[in-house]
Design a protein around this motif. Structure first.
Motif, PDB file in Angstrom:
ATOM      1  N   ARG A 278      -6.261  23.463 -12.026  1.00 26.23           N
ATOM      2  CA  ARG A 278      -7.296  22.843 -11.128  1.00 26.23           C
ATOM      3  C   ARG A 278      -6.665  21.485 -10.664  1.00 26.23           C
ATOM      4  NH1 ARG A 278     -13.080  23.090 -13.505  1.00 26.23           N
ATOM      5  NH2 ARG A 278     -12.514  21.372 -14.769  1.00 26.23           N
ATOM      6  N   THR A 279      -7.487  21.120  -9.699  1.00 25.10           N
ATOM      7  CA  THR A 279      -7.239  19.720  -8.892  1.00 25.10           C
ATOM      8  C   THR A 279      -7.221  18.600  -9.997  1.00 25.10           C
ATOM      9  OG1 THR A 279      -9.462  19.343  -8.259  1.00 25.10           O
ATOM     10  CG2 THR A 279      -7.809  20.350  -6.623  1.00 25.10           C
ATOM     11  N   ALA A 280      -6.509  17.618  -9.606  1.00 29.33           N
ATOM     12  CA  ALA A 280      -6.304  16.276 -10.563  1.00 29.33           C
ATOM     13  C   ALA A 280      -6.749  15.076  -9.837  1.00 29.33           C
ATOM     14  CB  ALA A 280      -4.865  16.309 -11.058  1.00 29.33           C
ATOM     15  N   THR A 281      -7.344  14.197 -10.536  1.00 33.47           N
ATOM     16  CA  THR A 281      -7.943  12.952  -9.573  1.00 33.47           C
ATOM     17  C   THR A 281      -7.236  11.875  -9.814  1.00 33.47           C
ATOM     18  OG1 THR A 281     -10.045  13.785 -10.111  1.00 33.47           O
ATOM     19  CG2 THR A 281      -9.995  11.791  -9.088  1.00 33.47           C
ATOM     20  N   ALA A 282      -6.558  11.259  -8.830  1.00 33.17           N
ATOM     21  CA  ALA A 282      -5.728  10.046  -8.680  1.00 33.17           C
ATOM     22  C   ALA A 282      -6.522   8.989  -8.005  1.00 33.17           C
ATOM     23  CB  ALA A 282      -4.288   9.975  -7.917  1.00 33.17           C
ATOM     24  N   GLU A 283      -6.209   7.919  -8.286  1.00 30.21           N
ATOM     25  CA  GLU A 283      -7.053   6.607  -7.620  1.00 30.21           C
ATOM     26  C   GLU A 283      -6.969   6.490  -6.037  1.00 30.21           C
ATOM     27  OE1 GLU A 283      -5.222   2.993  -9.148  1.00 30.21           O
ATOM     28  OE2 GLU A 283      -6.144   3.157 -11.062  1.00 30.21           O
ATOM     29  N   SER A 284      -6.010   7.072  -5.647  1.00 34.04           N
ATOM     30  CA  SER A 284      -6.047   7.133  -4.151  1.00 34.04           C
ATOM     31  C   SER A 284      -6.423   8.307  -3.526  1.00 34.04           C
ATOM     32  CB  SER A 284      -4.619   6.683  -3.648  1.00 34.04           C
ATOM     33  OG  SER A 284      -3.734   7.758  -4.092  1.00 34.04           O
ATOM     34  N   ARG A 285      -6.151   9.627  -4.205  1.00 34.46           N
ATOM     35  CA  ARG A 285      -6.546  10.891  -3.417  1.00 34.46           C
ATOM     36  C   ARG A 285      -6.940  11.867  -4.510  1.00 34.46           C
ATOM     37  NH1 ARG A 285      -2.495  14.468  -2.420  1.00 34.46           N
ATOM     38  NH2 ARG A 285      -0.380  13.797  -3.147  1.00 34.46           N
ATOM     39  N   THR A 286      -7.070  13.198  -4.220  1.00 36.35           N
ATOM     40  CA  THR A 286      -7.231  14.469  -5.162  1.00 36.35           C
ATOM     41  C   THR A 286      -5.939  14.977  -5.066  1.00 36.35           C
ATOM     42  OG1 THR A 286      -9.643  14.426  -4.719  1.00 36.35           O
ATOM     43  CG2 THR A 286      -8.388  16.309  -5.655  1.00 36.35           C
ATOM     44  N   VAL A 287      -5.316  15.644  -6.063  1.00 34.58           N
ATOM     45  CA  VAL A 287      -4.082  16.144  -5.968  1.00 34.58           C
ATOM     46  C   VAL A 287      -4.006  17.451  -6.412  1.00 34.58           C
ATOM     47  CG1 VAL A 287      -1.675  16.302  -7.103  1.00 34.58           C
ATOM     48  CG2 VAL A 287      -2.604  14.054  -6.717  1.00 34.58           C
ATOM     49  N   GLU A 288      -3.795  18.607  -5.331  1.00 32.82           N
ATOM     50  CA  GLU A 288      -4.001  19.959  -5.505  1.00 32.82           C
ATOM     51  C   GLU A 288      -2.768  20.279  -6.084  1.00 32.82           C
ATOM     52  OE1 GLU A 288      -6.526  21.789  -4.405  1.00 32.82           O
ATOM     53  OE2 GLU A 288      -7.660  20.100  -3.341  1.00 32.82           O
ATOM     54  N   PRO A 289      -2.758  21.566  -6.820  1.00 32.76           N
ATOM     55  CA  PRO A 289      -1.676  21.943  -7.611  1.00 32.76           C
ATOM     56  C   PRO A 289      -0.838  22.669  -6.756  1.00 32.76           C
ATOM     57  CG  PRO A 289      -3.850  23.446  -8.363  1.00 32.76           C
ATOM     58  CD  PRO A 289      -4.042  22.249  -7.339  1.00 32.76           C
ATOM     59  N   ASP A 290      -1.333  23.206  -5.781  1.00 38.41           N
ATOM     60  CA  ASP A 290      -0.183  24.057  -4.860  1.00 38.41           C
ATOM     61  C   ASP A 290       0.620  23.029  -3.610  1.00 38.41           C
ATOM     62  OD1 ASP A 290      -2.140  23.518  -3.259  1.00 38.41           O
ATOM     63  OD2 ASP A 290      -2.706  25.550  -2.643  1.00 38.41           O
ATOM     64  N   GLU A 291       0.406  21.849  -3.822  1.00 44.63           N
ATOM     65  CA  GLU A 291       1.284  20.787  -3.141  1.00 44.63           C
ATOM     66  C   GLU A 291       2.729  20.986  -3.289  1.00 44.63           C
ATOM     67  OE1 GLU A 291      -0.169  16.891  -3.524  1.00 44.63           O
ATOM     68  OE2 GLU A 291      -2.223  17.288  -3.074  1.00 44.63           O
ATOM     69  N   PRO A 292       3.727  20.954  -2.642  1.00 43.07           N
ATOM     70  CA  PRO A 292       5.255  21.144  -2.682  1.00 43.07           C
ATOM     71  C   PRO A 292       5.849  20.334  -3.441  1.00 43.07           C
ATOM     72  CG  PRO A 292       4.649  20.828  -0.461  1.00 43.07           C
ATOM     73  CD  PRO A 292       3.358  20.798  -0.929  1.00 43.07           C
ATOM     74  N   LYS A 293       5.240  18.957  -3.497  1.00 43.66           N
ATOM     75  CA  LYS A 293       5.680  18.012  -4.230  1.00 43.66           C
ATOM     76  C   LYS A 293       5.494  17.583  -5.819  1.00 43.66           C
ATOM     77  CE  LYS A 293       7.643  15.324  -0.331  1.00 43.66           C
ATOM     78  NZ  LYS A 293       7.970  13.923   0.193  1.00 43.66           N
ATOM     79  N   MET A 294       6.181  17.629  -6.499  1.00 40.10           N
ATOM     80  CA  MET A 294       5.790  17.499  -8.019  1.00 40.10           C
ATOM     81  C   MET A 294       5.260  16.201  -8.272  1.00 40.10           C
ATOM     82  SD  MET A 294       6.079  16.767 -11.538  1.00 40.10           S
ATOM     83  CE  MET A 294       7.316  15.198 -11.430  1.00 40.10           C
ATOM     84  N   GLY A 321       3.137  21.172  -7.678  1.00 45.30           N
ATOM     85  CA  GLY A 321       4.699  21.101  -7.307  1.00 45.30           C
ATOM     86  C   GLY A 321       5.397  21.896  -8.379  1.00 45.30           C
ATOM     87  N   THR A 322       6.838  21.764  -8.243  1.00 46.84           N
ATOM     88  CA  THR A 322       7.621  22.312  -9.548  1.00 46.84           C
ATOM     89  C   THR A 322       8.426  21.131 -10.029  1.00 46.84           C
ATOM     90  OG1 THR A 322       8.041  24.546  -8.014  1.00 46.84           O
ATOM     91  CG2 THR A 322       9.247  23.972  -9.892  1.00 46.84           C
ATOM     92  N   ALA A 357       9.159  23.883 -14.701  1.00 45.56           N
ATOM     93  CA  ALA A 357       7.761  23.892 -15.208  1.00 45.56           C
ATOM     94  C   ALA A 357       7.081  23.927 -13.941  1.00 45.56           C
ATOM     95  CB  ALA A 357       7.559  22.795 -15.861  1.00 45.56           C
ATOM     96  N   TYR A 358       5.688  24.513 -14.122  1.00 44.26           N
ATOM     97  CA  TYR A 358       4.562  24.520 -12.979  1.00 44.26           C
ATOM     98  C   TYR A 358       3.408  24.001 -13.151  1.00 44.26           C
ATOM     99  CZ  TYR A 358       8.510  27.912 -11.550  1.00 44.26           C
ATOM    100  OH  TYR A 358       9.606  28.417 -11.164  1.00 44.26           O
TER     101      TYR A 358
END
Length: 527
Positions: A278-294, A321-322, A357-358
């Motif tokens: 699922r998505t992860a919460t960072a201080e500045s924004r929400t991180v989606e798992p399918d973003e290309p950057k690790m 990302g990967t 790893a994914y």
């Protein structure tokens, strides 16, 4: 496979419970059914010296409890499953709370004879805070248990969540006949005494009026099961996967992990309904798992997974990302670029080097003392993931060196064990003495044992009277300096050099908060 396909086939979850509910046994049986191991080690049996796969520290084997979270990954029916087995004992709750930040769903194990216990309630609170989807497994049907409907009511009331049974027991204790799988309309009969392997007979019965049912379990139990299932359909809402994913409803399974009852049903249903990363919460924004950057964060550090090599492993949860071996990543806290030549995947203490790893995967990184819990790795973006706190300790003792010749070993041992987050180290401003703070008393025993057996250092504990430790900060430099001067005897610094106020009574703490309005007092380290 594309990144999206790798994400959708992953299931990362934690098994949590009150001590002795059978959490580690269930973890072991899930591995057995998943084909990751072929014979289960009896968790507390002294006849089988193997011990549970997930309890790999010597002290865990001696006591028959888990004191550290362990990670196990395996493939099952095209899915990549990552299980995190957590400590149940409340003295190690902090490790469990942090682990819950790294999983997408949770299986809560409840003892069928004892029902919902105190630690289970606390863990459920953490799941609720994070809206983590929960499946309930009611264990130990091989012993006389409470009535199934009473147990379901208790789970609803105590854990404050709607339930929906997806399997139902046919009696319990010595008269246990099996489990009816409501989800797949199958009857599982367990006539086999073979507890160590994954053999169990199942009969497919689509129509409960069929005479086959009575043939297998007897007329009396068949009639009882029909009545019970009619009641289940009448009382409980149909299973709603969306409500489960939102953390509002919990599917319930019944079984006996030690006898392999109901474990396959749980695993089969779990891989179908549990969420992918699922998505992860960072201080500045929400991180989606399918973003290309690790991106990923360290949620746990374990020293001496292999005592022969004195190695420290940082557990990195991949969020997007990967992750690739030998590729440079930014260690956000230090600002350095680092690359890892041998990142590992886990099967308890067994490790294997991986190339990729994914999202959802847990990767072990060799650590020479550079990493801390909560550290973030990215491809350049300055992210900081939230929700990985250290809690204010509740028990305190001075730690003293019991062997002057082993001063270096003790210093190194304390340093590394504190990095794991099992306890916290404070250095008194008054006399420079080292104070260890823990959530529970058992931690002191574990620290002493591990210092001796993993570092060859001897320590002794001396009492100190502290009610609470809290981190302090203020924008009013003058008031902060005045506070530190007046409370000099109660001031200390933590491992990261931050100011900590050690209040000796609740009254002293309340008074300090009242008199120094510009000072902020924090009871978790995440501020």
């Amino acid at each position: 496979m594309t990144l999206q396909e790798e994400i959708s086939r992953r299931r990362t979850f934690a098994v949590i419970a009150h001590p002795d509910a059978g959490k580690t046994t269930l973890t072991e049986k899930l591995l057995l059914f998943g084909g990751a191991i072929h014979v289960a080690g009896a968790v507390k049996s002294n006849k089988i010296k193997k011990g549970a796969t997930s309890d790999f520290m010597e002290i865990e084997r001696q006591r028959g409890i888990s004191v550290a979270t362990s990670v196990m990954g395996f493939e099952y029916r095209g899915r990549k499953i990552n299980i995190l087995d957590t400590p149940g004992h409340e003295d190690f709750a902090e490790d469990t709370y942090r682990t819950l930040t790294a999983v997408d769903s949770v299986i809560i194990v409840i003892d069928g004879a004892k029902g919902v216990e105190s630690q289970t309630r606390k863990l459920m609170e953490v799941c609720r805070m994070r809206n983590t989807p929960v499946i309930v497994y009611i264990n130990k049907l091989d012993r006389p248990c409470k009535d199934p409907f009473d147990l379901l009511d208790e789970v609803e009331k105590e854990l404050k969540i709607r339930v929906r049974p997806l399997s139902f027991p046919i009696s319990s204790g010595t008269t246990l006949k099996g489990v009816y799988n409501i989800y797949e309309e199958q009857l599982s009969l367990f006539t086999s005494d073979e507890r160590q392997t994954a053999d169990a007979s199942t009969v497919e019965i689509r129509d409960l009026k069929s005479p086959l049912l009575a043939e297998h379990i007897g007329e009396r139990y068949a009639a009882q099961l029909r009545d019970d299932l009619e009641l289940v359909q009448g009382v409980y809402d149909p299973f709603d996967r969306d409500a489960y994913l939102r953390g509002e409803s919990a599917p319930v399974f019944f079984g006996s992990a030690v006898n392999n009852f109901g474990v396959r049903e749980l695993l089969e249903c779990f891989i179908r309904i549990a969420p992918a990363p699922r998505t992860a919460t960072a201080e500045s924004r929400t991180v989606e798992p399918d973003e290309p950057k690790m991106s990923g964060f360290v949620f746990k550090i374990h020293a001496n997974m292999d005592p022969n090599h004195r190695d420290r492993i940082a557990f990195l949860k991949i969020c997007s990302g990967t992750f690739e071996r030998n590729r440079n990543y930014l260690h956000v806290r230090s600002g350095k670029q680092l690359k890892f030549s041998s990142p590992t995947a886990f099967m308890a203490e067994k490790k294997s080097v991986i190339d990729y790893a994914y999202p959802g995967d847990i990767v072990g990184l060799h650590d020479t003392g550079n990493f801390a819990i909560g550290d973030t790795f990215t491809e350049g973006e300055k992210l900081k993931f939230t929700g990985i706190p250290s809690f204010s300790p509740e028990q305190f003792r001075y730690i003293e060196n019991a062997d002057p010749l082993k001063f270096k070993q003790l210093a190194k041992g304390i340093d590394q064990l504190m990095d794991e987050g099992v306890a916290q180290l404070f250095t008194s401003n008054l006399n420079g003495r080292k104070i260890i703070g823990t959530v529970g008393a058992l931690q002191f025993e574990v620290i002493q044992y591990r210092l001796e057996h993993e570092y060859g250092a001897a320590c002794r504990w001396e009492p100190i009277s502290i009610h609470k430790a809290c981190w302090i900060r203020s924008d009013n430099a003058e008031q902060l300096a005045d506070f530190k001067r007046r409370k000099h005897t109660n001031m200390a610094v933590d491992k990261h050099g931050r100011d900590v106020f050690l209040a000796d009574t609740s009254y002293a703490l309340a008074l300090a908060q009242e008199n120094f309005k510009d000072i902020r007092f924090y009871f978790t380290s995440e501020f």
